[in-house]
Scaffold this motif. Sequence first.
Motif, PDB file in Angstrom:
ATOM      1  N   SER A  90     -48.127   6.372   7.400  1.00  0.00           N
ATOM      2  CA  SER A  90     -47.220   5.701   8.334  1.00  0.00           C
ATOM      3  C   SER A  90     -46.480   4.612   7.567  1.00  0.00           C
ATOM      4  N   VAL A  91     -45.190   4.427   7.887  1.00  0.00           N
ATOM      5  CA  VAL A  91     -44.370   3.433   7.188  1.00  0.00           C
ATOM      6  C   VAL A  91     -43.833   2.401   8.176  1.00  0.00           C
ATOM      7  N   TRP A 131     -45.240  -2.005  16.195  1.00  0.00           N
ATOM      8  CA  TRP A 131     -45.689  -0.912  15.331  1.00  0.00           C
ATOM      9  C   TRP A 131     -47.206  -0.776  15.351  1.00  0.00           C
ATOM     10  N   ALA A 174     -46.424  12.697   8.316  1.00  0.00           N
ATOM     11  CA  ALA A 174     -46.194  11.401   8.951  1.00  0.00           C
ATOM     12  C   ALA A 174     -47.035  11.301  10.214  1.00  0.00           C
ATOM     13  N   ALA A 187     -37.702   1.199   2.726  1.00  0.00           N
ATOM     14  CA  ALA A 187     -38.694   1.824   3.612  1.00  0.00           C
ATOM     15  C   ALA A 187     -38.256   3.243   3.990  1.00  0.00           C
ATOM     16  N   LYS A 188     -36.979   3.399   4.299  1.00  0.00           N
ATOM     17  CA  LYS A 188     -36.457   4.736   4.629  1.00  0.00           C
ATOM     18  C   LYS A 188     -36.625   5.682   3.444  1.00  0.00           C
ATOM     19  N   LYS A 248     -43.427   8.216  13.763  1.00  0.00           N
ATOM     20  CA  LYS A 248     -42.088   7.979  13.240  1.00  0.00           C
ATOM     21  C   LYS A 248     -42.050   6.637  12.506  1.00  0.00           C
ATOM     22  N   ILE A 249     -41.103   6.480  11.616  1.00  0.00           N
ATOM     23  CA  ILE A 249     -40.967   5.237  10.861  1.00  0.00           C
ATOM     24  C   ILE A 249     -40.572   4.106  11.810  1.00  0.00           C
ATOM     25  N   ILE A 280     -42.370  12.702   2.980  1.00  0.00           N
ATOM     26  CA  ILE A 280     -42.244  13.933   3.761  1.00  0.00           C
ATOM     27  C   ILE A 280     -41.768  15.080   2.871  1.00  0.00           C
ATOM     28  N   HIS A 285     -40.337   6.770   3.236  1.00  0.00           N
ATOM     29  CA  HIS A 285     -40.685   7.698   4.314  1.00  0.00           C
ATOM     30  C   HIS A 285     -40.141   9.102   4.029  1.00  0.00           C
ATOM     31  N   LYS A 286     -38.882   9.195   3.669  1.00  0.00           N
ATOM     32  CA  LYS A 286     -38.267  10.499   3.398  1.00  0.00           C
ATOM     33  C   LYS A 286     -38.890  11.183   2.190  1.00  0.00           C
TER      34      LYS A 286
END
Length: 443
Positions: free
Chosen positions: A192-193, A242, A222, A208-209, A225-226, A216, A212-213
């Motif tokens: 989890s981010v 969060w 995951a 952070a994006k 969701k971020i 995956i 996460h990408k």
Amino acid sequence: QRQRIARAREHAGRSRAMSSTSASAFVDALTSDALTLASTCVLAASVVGLIGVRCAGGKTTSASVSSWVSSWFARASSAQAPANAFDSAGKVRLTVFYGTQTGTSERYAREVVAHARARYKDAVAARAVDLETINAMDAEDVLKEEIGCCVFLQSTYGDGEPTDTSSDFVYWARDSASDGRLPDLLEGLTFSVFGLGNRSYEQFNAAAKMVHKALIDLGATALMKIHLGDDDQCLEQDFENWIEAFWPAFESKFGLHSDGGLDEELPRYEVIDMPGVDGERAAASQASKYEKEHSNARVAPTSTKPYLSSVKSVRELHGKDADRSCVHVEFDITGTNVQYKHGDHLGVYAENGADITKRVAKALKCDLTRAFRLTKPSDAPASLSEPFSTPCTVQVAIARYADVLSAPRKQALAALASVATGKDAQKLAFLASPAGKDEFAKY
């Protein structure tokens, strides 16, 4: 090397496909109802047979059989947890990685670890890891060794870049994912981010994006969701949102249960009072040492040892009717080893003024001249950070180390509640609890 790994995996995939062909006809022959019935019969027969074996010895009572059956089905009910989620001690592993520039994500990481230990006791092994300790050469091996769940608290710094301490890891993840030939490199990883950013910047939470990408694309799963925190609004509330969403998802994935309570005694420092002349001398000696250490112009300043600079000028850049403030400040660094480039960020450790310090001491009923020393207990958890330099007076502690002009965090309210009494303690504990979320927002 990546091409060799990809070819080996492709060959292994073909082998698995060929070996499964002969069994597919048998599986296809069973309808879903027949398969369910067959599984139920096998399970029932297994349980009855095991109970008969345990009772055959003549020493097993009906109560112990009942207890054993209950525990067996309790284990079966958590079968949804991945088989490799548990360590050698039978605990679910939770590793919190953080990439920080100013210490905020590190503080959040410690909070996540403290929450996990309070909620799940010995069922979860939680720890915090600085991404600075993971370089591009070791990143793949480190993540492959991770079982259970990984949390990434990633800050974005400058114009969309990761923090200095996490750049090696973030760019390794990005480059490995963009290669496209390792889609299952991290297929056993659940993560989890939570991003720490500021929406006033164009590249909002870019690092952070990116993490996460990349995870995956490398085959990781995951957990949710971020979540992106916005320091331009209320980063603290974003983090609370969060973490409130994270725990139910974590429990569902790994078959855990918690009452959500955080009622265990908070870790605390040992406070040693130093009254009289000896205490005054010790505090004065430490103050002199502090000023000497932080006034050394030949040593490059760091976050732990900042440079004591004089302020040359201060002026407000916005008009009186503006809804925000931007202050121009000039520091005198003549003859020092301080270096900077355009676009650099400067960390400033400002002291609370004398009037603020007096008001705080009066509210807390503390003597400003009282000298004391803080020590970290030998059995303190890792989440308890090292105390600031002591001995010092209450006046120095409030002026230099207490953030009394910002809205208090829930963790601070919980700490105050632990040493308060009566209605004050109840009110503070309520504001710090999940039940007091709405009132805390108003407060």
